[in-house]
Design an enzyme around this catalytic site. Structure first.
Site, PDB file in Angstrom:
ATOM      1  N   ASP A  80       0.871  -1.175   0.000  1.00  0.00           N
ATOM      2  CA  ASP A  80       0.000   0.000   0.000  1.00  0.00           C
ATOM      3  C   ASP A  80       0.910   1.228   0.000  1.00  0.00           C
ATOM      4  OD1 ASP A  80      -1.589   2.176   0.685  1.00  0.00           O
ATOM      5  OD2 ASP A  80      -2.768   1.053   2.160  1.00  0.00           O
ATOM      6  N   ASP A 103      -8.260   5.018  -8.112  1.00  0.00           N
ATOM      7  CA  ASP A 103      -9.659   4.635  -7.838  1.00  0.00           C
ATOM      8  C   ASP A 103     -10.419   5.785  -7.187  1.00  0.00           C
ATOM      9  OD1 ASP A 103      -9.467   1.854  -8.642  1.00  0.00           O
ATOM     10  OD2 ASP A 103      -8.156   1.605  -6.915  1.00  0.00           O
ATOM     11  N   LYS A 107     -18.543   5.907  -3.359  1.00  0.00           N
ATOM     12  CA  LYS A 107     -19.451   6.095  -2.203  1.00  0.00           C
ATOM     13  C   LYS A 107     -18.783   6.974  -1.151  1.00  0.00           C
ATOM     14  CE  LYS A 107     -21.887   1.818  -2.822  1.00  0.00           C
ATOM     15  NZ  LYS A 107     -21.846   0.405  -2.588  1.00  0.00           N
ATOM     16  N   ASP A 139     -10.069   9.734 -15.414  1.00  0.00           N
ATOM     17  CA  ASP A 139     -11.277   9.875 -16.236  1.00  0.00           C
ATOM     18  C   ASP A 139     -12.400  10.490 -15.410  1.00  0.00           C
ATOM     19  OD1 ASP A 139     -11.138   7.449 -14.679  1.00  0.00           O
ATOM     20  OD2 ASP A 139     -13.065   6.915 -15.565  1.00  0.00           O
TER      21      ASP A 139
END
Ligand SMILES: C[S@@+](CC[C@H](N)C(=O)[O-])C[C@H]1O[C@@H](n2cnc3c(N)ncnc32)[C@H](O)[C@@H]1O
Length: 203
Positions: A80, A103, A107, A139
């Site tokens: 990580d 990412d 939510k 994006d």
């Protein structure tokens, strides 16, 4: 004294310990399947490339690709980046960070899993060499804008524009997997770069 199995090496290894040379080091955060990292490493033999991928199966696949067919200047690990960066990366030691399609964790309750928080940005900038660069693509316009706002708040960073300009062994542009897919789908993509240590021009 912590048990040696649970202790991090101190001091952490330098890049020359890891690569066996003093060439500049570029880090890709979240290389996924790793095609971009491998192609870039093949194209740039005078530099070292280090991929940090949090998903075990992707990291394992990339590590075996490198073992089978990789040039000697690329290493990928399963980790990580938010843990690695503050503890294991020497200050002013990374020439470039590549951060493509992080990412967005849509939510709201998952927003704390996003890479970009103040502490991460601080660690990223601390580990960049003077003149070092961050290449960013996304994006997701909203997330992209948030990241840009964070970087813009760091006095040491100056924004710059860049475009993909490298081709692979088959003459095809070097793109990440997500980038290739999104370009094919015709999605709008957002790109920017930041350089450390230049005077910010006030216009
Ligand atoms: C949307 S994918 C993009 C993959 C690749 N960059 C591309 O453009 O094709 C995001 C990647 O970042 C990795 N990732 C997410 N958080 C990470 C973290 N904290 N440290 C390292 N990798 C991470 C994910 O596992 C995934 O492979």
């Amino acid at each position: 004294m912590p048990h040696p199995r649970f202790a991090l090496p101190t001091p952490p290894p330098t890049w020359s310990d890891i690569f066996g040379n003093t060439n500049p080091v570029e880090v890709e955060i979240g290389p996924g399947k790793g095609g971009f990292l491998l192609a870039l490493a093949r194209n740039t033999p005078g530099r070292n490339f280090f991929g940090v991928e949090i998903l075990g199966r992707r990291a394992a696949r990339l590590a075996s690709l490198i073992e089978r067919d990789g040039p000697g200047n690329v290493i990928a690990i399963h980790a990580d980046i938010t843990c690695l960066l503050p503890l294991m990366v020497w200050p002013a030691s990374v020439t470039a960070y590549h951060l493509y399609f992080p990412d967005p964790w849509w939510k709201r309750r998952h927003h704390n899993r996003r890479l970009f928080r103040d502490d991460f940005t601080t660690a990223l900038v601390r580990t960049l060499t003077p003149g070092g660069t961050i290449f960013l693509a996304s994006d997701v316009e909203q997330y992209f804008t948030e990241i840009v706002r964070q970087f813009t708040g760091v006095a040491e960073l100056t924004p710059f524009a860049w475009e993909r300009d490298q081709v692979n062994r088959r003459g095809k542009p070097i793109l990440t997997d997500f980038e290739r897919k999104y370009r094919y789908e015709g999605r709008p993509l957002f790109y920017t770069g930041f350089r450390k240590g230049e005077e910010r021009k006030i216009t």
